[in-house]
Design an enzyme around this catalytic site. Structure first.
Site, mmCIF file in Angstrom:
data_model
loop_
_atom_site.group_PDB
_atom_site.id
_atom_site.type_symbol
_atom_site.label_atom_id
_atom_site.label_comp_id
_atom_site.label_asym_id
_atom_site.label_seq_id
_atom_site.Cartn_x
_atom_site.Cartn_y
_atom_site.Cartn_z
ATOM 1 N N LYS A 201 48.140 43.464 49.986
ATOM 2 C CA LYS A 201 48.720 42.457 49.192
ATOM 3 C C LYS A 201 50.100 42.411 49.681
ATOM 4 O O LYS A 201 50.889 43.143 49.502
ATOM 5 C CB LYS A 201 48.657 42.898 47.854
ATOM 6 N N LYS A 254 44.949 39.681 50.569
ATOM 7 C CA LYS A 254 45.588 38.583 49.942
ATOM 8 C C LYS A 254 47.163 38.240 50.188
ATOM 9 O O LYS A 254 47.958 39.071 50.509
ATOM 10 C CB LYS A 254 45.691 39.224 48.306
HETATM 11 C C1 PBG Z 1 49.250 40.300 39.437
HETATM 12 C C2 PBG Z 1 48.740 39.492 40.430
HETATM 13 C C3 PBG Z 1 49.398 38.317 41.039
HETATM 14 C C4 PBG Z 1 48.138 37.442 41.839
HETATM 15 C C5 PBG Z 1 47.314 38.266 41.252
HETATM 16 N N1 PBG Z 1 47.379 39.216 40.932
HETATM 17 C C6 PBG Z 1 50.730 37.782 41.093
HETATM 18 C C7 PBG Z 1 51.728 38.951 41.817
HETATM 19 O O1 PBG Z 1 51.425 39.722 42.474
HETATM 20 O O2 PBG Z 1 52.824 38.444 41.627
HETATM 21 C C8 PBG Z 1 48.464 36.166 42.527
HETATM 22 C C9 PBG Z 1 47.326 35.423 42.621
HETATM 23 C C10 PBG Z 1 47.571 33.923 42.945
HETATM 24 O O3 PBG Z 1 48.533 33.374 43.299
HETATM 25 O O4 PBG Z 1 46.694 33.212 42.820
HETATM 26 N N2 PBG Z 1 50.060 41.514 40.258
#
Ligand code: PBG
Length: 332
Positions: A201, A254
């Site tokens: 991520k 992601k």
């Molecule tokens: C929570 C999380 C996030 C997303 C999914 N889970 C945001 C982040 O890490 O700031 C992003 C999902 C999206 O942008 O559609 N940690």
């Protein structure tokens, strides 16, 4: 002869199999199925709430009653899975709402499973929507503490499983969290509950619209000390390898579009189930351009989702899920 030991032009004419719809359909290598799609939902407190997210047209914050209604609609469309994000009324330093038995997600899961037992309910496990500072872990001395956070994530996961969640999806990017969650689930009688780990991520500006939707923007600094740097590919493979060792059943890359190379590399290297998250900013870009009449949203959507699958993703988390299901109903 070409590289592939096949005859050259004029014996070879690749256009022969592109000549009409039937030939093109028959020899299409990658096709999207409704079962490939996971729909994210933002759950808020209250009743009969349906609040559109301004940066994400057609996506809403929904109260639990409307989440259940939405699941009915999804079932009719042939969508089998949702990913839940919770927005609590009150936030605090340690994100208590994330692991409260009467928390918004815990109640939402119970209601969905009561009404739609077949619906595959995946819960996002993180603290950022529940903490007053908006970070994904416990903050001390202005720094997100890894090991102190693990305990809370494990508690949150068990609480979700107890409410009936089918898959636990940790998105915090703390080191060792998959092992901590696996151990806690096993000890609590959930040895057969799978973990879908947000393994690679990245710290990404494409999450902007999500943070409006989930009210989870960090109140100071950024997420760069825990989410990955977007220049890194070898490190992404190390993250994925560790998560598999720790017990992840599904690994995730992601965002998706700027990281298609990593989806492919993950699939080729590990040959395990791979999920890709087609994130909020990737959705908003298409919608904004379409609203200006600059591109055809439906066509671009199908091209994007197919490319993510072609890169090697088995499943795609996407805000386009309903639109894609409608498209797949009327088109091949
Ligand atoms: C929570 C999380 C996030 C997303 C999914 N889970 C945001 C982040 O890490 O700031 C992003 C999902 C999206 O942008 O559609 N940690």
């Amino acid at each position: 002869m070409s590289n592939f030991d096949l005859p050259d032009f004029p014996v070879s004419r690749l256009r022969r199999l592109r000549k009409n719809v039937a030939l093109r359909d028959m020899f299409r290598e990658t096709s999207l199925r409704k079962a490939d799609l996971i729909y994210p939902l933002f759950v808020v407190e209250g009743e009969n709430v349906k609040k559109e997210i301004s940066s994400m047209p057609e996506q809403f914050q929904l109260s639990i009653d409307n989440v259940v209604r939405e699941c009915g609609e999804l079932e009719t469309l042939g969508i089998i899975s949702v990913l839940l994000f919770g927005i609590p009324l009150k936030k605090d330093e340690v994100g208590s709402g994330a692991y409260a038995d009467d928390g918004v997600i815990q109640r939402a899961v119970r209601e969905i499973k009561k009404n739609f037992p077949e619906m595959l309910v995946i819960t996002d496990v993180c603290l950022c929507e529940y903490t007053s500072h908006g970070h994904c872990g416990v903050v001390e001395d202005g720094y997100v503490q890894n090991d102190a956070t693990l305990e809370l994530l494990a508690k949150e996961s068990v609480s979700h499983a107890q409410s009936g969640a089918d898959i636990i999806a940790p998105s915090d990017m703390m080191d060792g969290r998959v092992a901590a969650i696996r151990k806690a689930l096993d000890r609590s009688g959930f040895a057969e509950t799978p973990i879908m780990a947000y393994s690679a991520k990245f710290s990404s500006a494409f999450y902007g619209p999500f943070r409006e939707a989930a009210e989870s923007a960090p109140q100071f600094g950024d997420r760069k000390t825990y989410q990955m740097d977007f220049g890194n590919s070898d490190e992404a493979m190390r993250e994925i390898a560790l998560d598999i060792q720790e017990g992840a059943d599904i690994v995730m890359v992601k965002p998706a579009l700027s990281y298609l190379d990593l989806i492919r590399r993950a699939k080729d290297t590990f040959n395990v189930p791979v999920a890709a998250y087609n994130v909020s900013g990737e959705y908003s870009m298409v919608k904004a351009a379409a609203a200006n009449g600059w591109l055809d949203s439906e066509k671009v959507m199908m091209e994007i989702l197919t490319s993510i699958k072609r890169a090697g993703a088995d499943v795609i988390i996407t805000y386009f899920t309903k639109e894609a299901a409608r498209y797949l109903k009327t088109n091949k």
